[in-house]
Design an enzyme around this catalytic site. Structure first.
Site, PDB file in Angstrom:
ATOM      1  N   LYS A 129       3.704  30.907  62.802  1.00 59.09           N
ATOM      2  CA  LYS A 129       3.577  31.742  61.697  1.00 59.09           C
ATOM      3  C   LYS A 129       2.986  31.079  60.366  1.00 59.09           C
ATOM      4  O   LYS A 129       2.465  31.646  59.676  1.00 59.09           O
ATOM      5  CB  LYS A 129       4.687  32.886  61.438  1.00 59.09           C
TER       6      LYS A 129
ATOM      7  N   TYR B 269       7.491  30.637  55.253  1.00 59.97           N
ATOM      8  CA  TYR B 269       7.733  29.404  55.922  1.00 59.97           C
ATOM      9  C   TYR B 269       7.320  28.179  54.914  1.00 59.97           C
ATOM     10  O   TYR B 269       7.677  27.316  54.665  1.00 59.97           O
ATOM     11  CB  TYR B 269       6.873  29.019  57.036  1.00 59.97           C
TER      12      TYR B 269
END
Length: 353
Positions: A112, A144
């Site tokens: 991702k 992230y």
């Protein structure tokens, strides 16, 4: 190093595999989770990383040489994902200093990084495949990135080396895990065999027909350890996949063959598992009793939403590992072997019939 490690998220897919590898390699291992489960050779540590004071108290006497962060908390939207998951990394690394600063910290994120978060999955301007570490961040909010920024800030403050590891979908065993395609497919196949329902590929035509790859939890664990002990890999971000590529149109048939069922013909229509399995909780409970299955609650085994997100993507996903290869990582695991080993383990552990 004196070979002491703290595995954060020790009860999850990655954490279980990492803990086992470290114990097998002779490390002293602490396994942190909100509700630790017994693992051979692992010292349990209970802590909620969202609670800074509790985390600091739980880690007060622990002095790890290496820390492996393999956990996250799913929230209602990406803004909350960022707030909560960044705080978890920040609280953890703050609790390990002063006086307990590790030499190396490894953070597990995922693809991702290139694809965007769930609520913007595949909708941003995406880089061409294969995904490479030189490709920058997308112009979207992504937890992230927030986790990485907390890691980089703590490393600059405390002086430890770091590595970031970006696996594709992970194959491994963990009960109660929120992102578990291998076990979800095993439960789905077992239900199809029991009920006589068709074993439909639930995703998009692109995912069915195009090339893709995956990551075994064992392969990821080997990669994490390699980056810890290899100085040239310090302060670097890496992709990590098994090393083979495949098409789901072939893999789906192999999985069907393992379970002794027929793979339904693909008709280009998406058939989400969240819909197919919506009413299966009671069927699974009825299956669990005569077969003496260890987990009668299907929600503890299957995560249809996550499998649907992965298999429903409208884009090809292929990952480049040249960076790791050039630095000497030679690990490889065939993806069908990873699936079949997992299915056999689930059956041996009485998690599937």
């Amino acid at each position: 190093m004196t070979k002491t490690a703290l595995v954060v998220g020790a009860s999850g897919i990655v954490g279980r595999a990492m803990s086992k590898l470290l114990v097998d390699e002779g490390w002293i291992v602490w396994g942190l989770a909100r509700r630790p489960t017994g693992q051979p050779g692992v010292w349990p540590v209970a802590a909620d990383l969202q609670n800074a004071a509790q985390t600091a108290a739980s880690l007060a006497e622990i002095r790890p040489d290496a820390v492996y962060i393999a956990t996250w908390s799913r929230q209602a939207n990406e803004a909350e994902n960022i707030r909560v998951n960044a705080a978890m990394v920040r609280n953890l690394l703050a609790a390990l200093q002063p006086g307990a600063t590790p030499r190396h910290v490894a953070l597990v994120t995922g693809l991702k990084h290139y694809l965007g978060p769930f609520e913007a999955y595949g909708k941003a301007v995406l880089p061409a495949t294969p995904f490479r570490e030189t490709q920058g961040r997308l112009d979207v909010e992504n937890f992230y990135y927030a986790q990485e920024d907390e890691l980089f800030a703590a490393a600059g403050r405390d002086g430890f080396s770091w590595s970031v590891h970006r696996p594709h979908t992970i194959i491994g065993e963990a009960v109660g895990n929120a992102m578990n395609m291998g076990t979800t497919l095993a439960v789905y196949a077992s239900l199809c065999r029991q009920t006589g329902r068709a074993f439909y590929f639930p995703g998009s035509a692109v995912q069915y027909q195009c090339l893709t790859d995956m990551t075994s939890a064992r392969q990821l664990a080997r990669h994490l350890l390699w980056a810890t002990v290899t100085q040239a890999a310090h302060n670097q971000a890496f992709n990590v996949v098994n090393g083979d590529i495949f098409r789901w149109q072939n893999m789906w048939q192999r999985i069907a063959d393992w379970f002794g069922i027929e793979a339904a013909l693909f008709d280009d229509g998406i058939k989400p598992l969240a819909v197919q399995m919506a009413d299966d909780a009671e069927i699974w409970r009825q299956m669990a009793e005569p077969d003496k299955l260890a987990e009668p609650d299907i929600t503890r085994l299957a995560s249809p939403w996550h499998t649907d997100a992965d298999l429903g993507r409208p884009i090809e996903c292929v990952t480049d590992m040249s960076k790791s290869r050039r630095l000497g990582f030679c690990g490889y695991e065939a993806t069908d072997d990873a699936f079949f080993d997992l299915f056999a383990t689930l059956r041996a552990d009485r998690l599937i019939p």
